[in-house]
Design a protein around this motif. Structure first.
Motif, PDB file in Angstrom:
ATOM      1  N   ALA A 151      59.293  34.707  31.603  1.00 19.04           N
ATOM      2  CA  ALA A 151      59.587  33.685  30.603  1.00 19.04           C
ATOM      3  C   ALA A 151      61.063  33.297  30.598  1.00 19.04           C
ATOM      4  CB  ALA A 151      59.157  34.164  29.216  1.00 19.04           C
ATOM      5  N   VAL A 152      61.943  34.297  30.660  1.00 19.02           N
ATOM      6  CA  VAL A 152      63.376  34.043  30.543  1.00 19.02           C
ATOM      7  C   VAL A 152      63.984  33.578  31.863  1.00 19.02           C
ATOM      8  CG1 VAL A 152      65.614  35.153  30.111  1.00 19.02           C
ATOM      9  CG2 VAL A 152      63.680  35.611  28.597  1.00 19.02           C
ATOM     10  N   SER A 153      63.653  34.250  32.947  1.00 17.97           N
ATOM     11  CA  SER A 153      64.291  33.943  34.231  1.00 17.97           C
ATOM     12  C   SER A 153      63.613  32.813  34.992  1.00 17.97           C
ATOM     13  CB  SER A 153      64.307  35.202  35.113  1.00 17.97           C
ATOM     14  OG  SER A 153      65.035  36.223  34.480  1.00 17.97           O
ATOM     15  N   HIS A 154      62.306  32.626  34.773  1.00 10.61           N
ATOM     16  CA  HIS A 154      61.573  31.644  35.569  1.00 10.61           C
ATOM     17  C   HIS A 154      60.844  30.595  34.733  1.00 10.61           C
ATOM     18  CE1 HIS A 154      62.500  34.263  38.901  1.00 10.61           C
ATOM     19  NE2 HIS A 154      61.944  35.270  38.265  1.00 10.61           N
ATOM     20  N   ASP A 155      60.959  30.685  33.399  1.00 11.17           N
ATOM     21  CA  ASP A 155      60.335  29.738  32.466  1.00 11.17           C
ATOM     22  C   ASP A 155      58.841  29.532  32.746  1.00 11.17           C
ATOM     23  OD1 ASP A 155      60.492  28.196  30.173  1.00 11.17           O
ATOM     24  OD2 ASP A 155      60.783  26.344  31.313  1.00 11.17           O
ATOM     25  N   ARG A 156      58.155  30.645  32.954  1.00 13.05           N
ATOM     26  CA  ARG A 156      56.705  30.578  33.173  1.00 13.05           C
ATOM     27  C   ARG A 156      56.053  31.823  32.597  1.00 13.05           C
ATOM     28  NH1 ARG A 156      57.560  31.463  39.525  1.00 13.05           N
ATOM     29  NH2 ARG A 156      57.726  33.726  39.489  1.00 13.05           N
ATOM     30  N   LEU A 157      54.760  31.732  32.423  1.00 13.06           N
ATOM     31  CA  LEU A 157      53.993  32.881  31.953  1.00 13.06           C
ATOM     32  C   LEU A 157      53.548  33.703  33.150  1.00 13.06           C
ATOM     33  CD1 LEU A 157      51.800  31.195  29.203  1.00 13.06           C
ATOM     34  CD2 LEU A 157      53.846  32.594  28.902  1.00 13.06           C
ATOM     35  N   PRO A 158      53.544  35.003  33.023  1.00 15.36           N
ATOM     36  CA  PRO A 158      53.130  35.848  34.144  1.00 15.36           C
ATOM     37  C   PRO A 158      51.618  35.856  34.313  1.00 15.36           C
ATOM     38  CG  PRO A 158      53.638  37.187  32.243  1.00 15.36           C
ATOM     39  CD  PRO A 158      53.968  35.776  31.872  1.00 15.36           C
ATOM     40  N   ASP A 159      51.175  36.191  35.517  1.00 10.74           N
ATOM     41  CA  ASP A 159      49.756  36.412  35.780  1.00 10.74           C
ATOM     42  C   ASP A 159      49.493  37.903  35.638  1.00 10.74           C
ATOM     43  OD1 ASP A 159      49.112  33.765  36.401  1.00 10.74           O
ATOM     44  OD2 ASP A 159      49.866  34.015  38.449  1.00 10.74           O
ATOM     45  N   PHE A 160      48.456  38.252  34.890  1.00 10.97           N
ATOM     46  CA  PHE A 160      48.089  39.647  34.703  1.00 10.97           C
ATOM     47  C   PHE A 160      46.606  39.818  34.934  1.00 10.97           C
ATOM     48  CE2 PHE A 160      51.763  39.296  31.777  1.00 10.97           C
ATOM     49  CZ  PHE A 160      52.561  40.277  32.331  1.00 10.97           C
ATOM     50  N   ALA A 161      46.229  40.981  35.417  1.00 13.48           N
ATOM     51  CA  ALA A 161      44.808  41.314  35.521  1.00 13.48           C
ATOM     52  C   ALA A 161      44.268  41.493  34.104  1.00 13.48           C
ATOM     53  CB  ALA A 161      44.636  42.604  36.316  1.00 13.48           C
ATOM     54  N   PRO A 162      42.996  41.185  33.875  1.00 11.55           N
ATOM     55  CA  PRO A 162      42.437  41.397  32.537  1.00 11.55           C
ATOM     56  C   PRO A 162      42.580  42.863  32.127  1.00 11.55           C
ATOM     57  CG  PRO A 162      40.901  40.174  33.922  1.00 11.55           C
ATOM     58  CD  PRO A 162      42.014  40.640  34.807  1.00 11.55           C
ATOM     59  N   PRO A 163      42.969  43.114  30.883  1.00 10.44           N
ATOM     60  CA  PRO A 163      43.157  44.500  30.446  1.00 10.44           C
ATOM     61  C   PRO A 163      41.820  45.236  30.348  1.00 10.44           C
ATOM     62  CG  PRO A 163      43.416  43.010  28.599  1.00 10.44           C
ATOM     63  CD  PRO A 163      43.248  42.161  29.816  1.00 10.44           C
ATOM     64  N   ALA A 164      41.916  46.548  30.457  1.00  6.16           N
ATOM     65  CA  ALA A 164      40.722  47.392  30.346  1.00  6.16           C
ATOM     66  C   ALA A 164      41.031  48.560  29.408  1.00  6.16           C
ATOM     67  CB  ALA A 164      40.318  47.913  31.725  1.00  6.16           C
ATOM     68  N   GLY A 165      39.998  49.236  28.963  1.00  3.05           N
ATOM     69  CA  GLY A 165      40.158  50.417  28.120  1.00  3.05           C
ATOM     70  C   GLY A 165      40.871  50.106  26.824  1.00  3.05           C
ATOM     71  N   ALA A 166      41.795  50.979  26.433  1.00  2.00           N
ATOM     72  CA  ALA A 166      42.517  50.824  25.168  1.00  2.00           C
ATOM     73  C   ALA A 166      43.350  49.543  25.128  1.00  2.00           C
ATOM     74  CB  ALA A 166      43.422  52.028  24.931  1.00  2.00           C
ATOM     75  N   LEU A 167      43.785  49.060  26.289  1.00  2.00           N
ATOM     76  CA  LEU A 167      44.614  47.854  26.329  1.00  2.00           C
ATOM     77  C   LEU A 167      43.807  46.587  26.076  1.00  2.00           C
ATOM     78  CD1 LEU A 167      47.010  48.635  29.296  1.00  2.00           C
ATOM     79  CD2 LEU A 167      47.136  49.347  26.912  1.00  2.00           C
ATOM     80  N   ALA A 168      42.479  46.700  26.146  1.00  2.00           N
ATOM     81  CA  ALA A 168      41.607  45.550  25.882  1.00  2.00           C
ATOM     82  C   ALA A 168      41.159  45.482  24.425  1.00  2.00           C
ATOM     83  CB  ALA A 168      40.380  45.612  26.803  1.00  2.00           C
ATOM     84  N   GLU A 169      41.413  46.546  23.663  1.00  2.00           N
ATOM     85  CA  GLU A 169      41.005  46.573  22.254  1.00  2.00           C
ATOM     86  C   GLU A 169      41.913  45.680  21.412  1.00  2.00           C
ATOM     87  OE1 GLU A 169      41.086  50.629  20.925  1.00  2.00           O
ATOM     88  OE2 GLU A 169      39.748  51.282  22.540  1.00  2.00           O
ATOM     89  N   PRO A 170      41.348  44.915  20.492  1.00  2.00           N
ATOM     90  CA  PRO A 170      42.193  44.112  19.600  1.00  2.00           C
ATOM     91  C   PRO A 170      43.057  45.032  18.733  1.00  2.00           C
ATOM     92  CG  PRO A 170      39.902  43.393  19.494  1.00  2.00           C
ATOM     93  CD  PRO A 170      39.922  44.685  20.251  1.00  2.00           C
TER      94      PRO A 170
END
Length: 192
Positions: free
Chosen positions: A23-42
């Motif tokens: 966001a800061v250095s390249h003014d774009r959103l990163p690409d991430f793999a869909p979260p799994a496990g605890a990281l996928a919980e709201p």
């Protein structure tokens, strides 16, 4: 909710840093793999940024609207670019940035006498006004319980003693707090 594993914590710190770099250095959103496990919980979370020992931004979400990983990404970018108290983070600062993540438990009404300093964070709500302080704030500032309540009222734009008003809601939460201090940080120049 069960505590996050050390791998989950590292993964969240990594996605937060990568999001800030992009966001800061390249003014774009990163690409991430869909979260799994605890990281996928709201889950609700806050991201706090420090640079050279000074607060540089802190933004969070108290409602568990998104997967935890997405909440952290959104908060990290907002803390770096949108905290109204500070100018946006510059790309030169990113390499020195310490990232602290606070993963919040659900909010619950709490009588003032049951607030435990260092364990509970507070949210004060009166009408449309609300203010929130994380649990670590009380410890860092050596607040008494009453001063913690007053400071949270002041953050909401209320009188310091507004917590005594029956129309005021006192909500507490706990937070799992961790940071990347002492760990290897991603150099923004190495991100592509």
């Amino acid at each position: 909710m069960s505590p996050l594993s050390s791998d989950d914590r590292r993964a969240l710190l990594d996605v937060a840093r990568r999001a800030i770099v992009e966001a800061v250095s390249h003014d774009r959103l990163p690409d991430f793999a869909p979260p799994a496990g605890a990281l996928a919980e709201p889950r609700a979370a806050f991201v706090t940024l420090h640079c050279r020992g000074r607060l540089r931004g802190c933004i969070g979400r108290v409602e568990p609207e998104y997967a935890l990983a997405e909440t952290v990404v959104r908060c990290a970018i907002s803390a770096a670019r949108d905290d109204p108290r500070f100018p946006g983070v510059e790309s030169e600062e990113v390499g020195e940035m310490e990232i602290e993540i606070s993963v919040l438990s659900p909010l619950e009404r709490t009588p003032p006498e049951e607030i435990e300093l260092g364990r509970h964070g507070l949210m004060i709500v009166q009408g449309a006004r609300r203010g929130l302080l994380l649990p670590q704030v009380a410890v860092e500032h050596k607040f008494t319980r009453e001063r913690f309540l007053e400071a949270t009222c002041e953050k909401a734009g209320l009188a310091p003693d507004a917590w005594k008003d029956p129309a005021t809601q006192i909500l507490s939460f706990t937070a799992e707090v961790f940071s990347d201090s002492g760990s290897t940080k991603l150099d923004p120049r190495s991100a592509s």
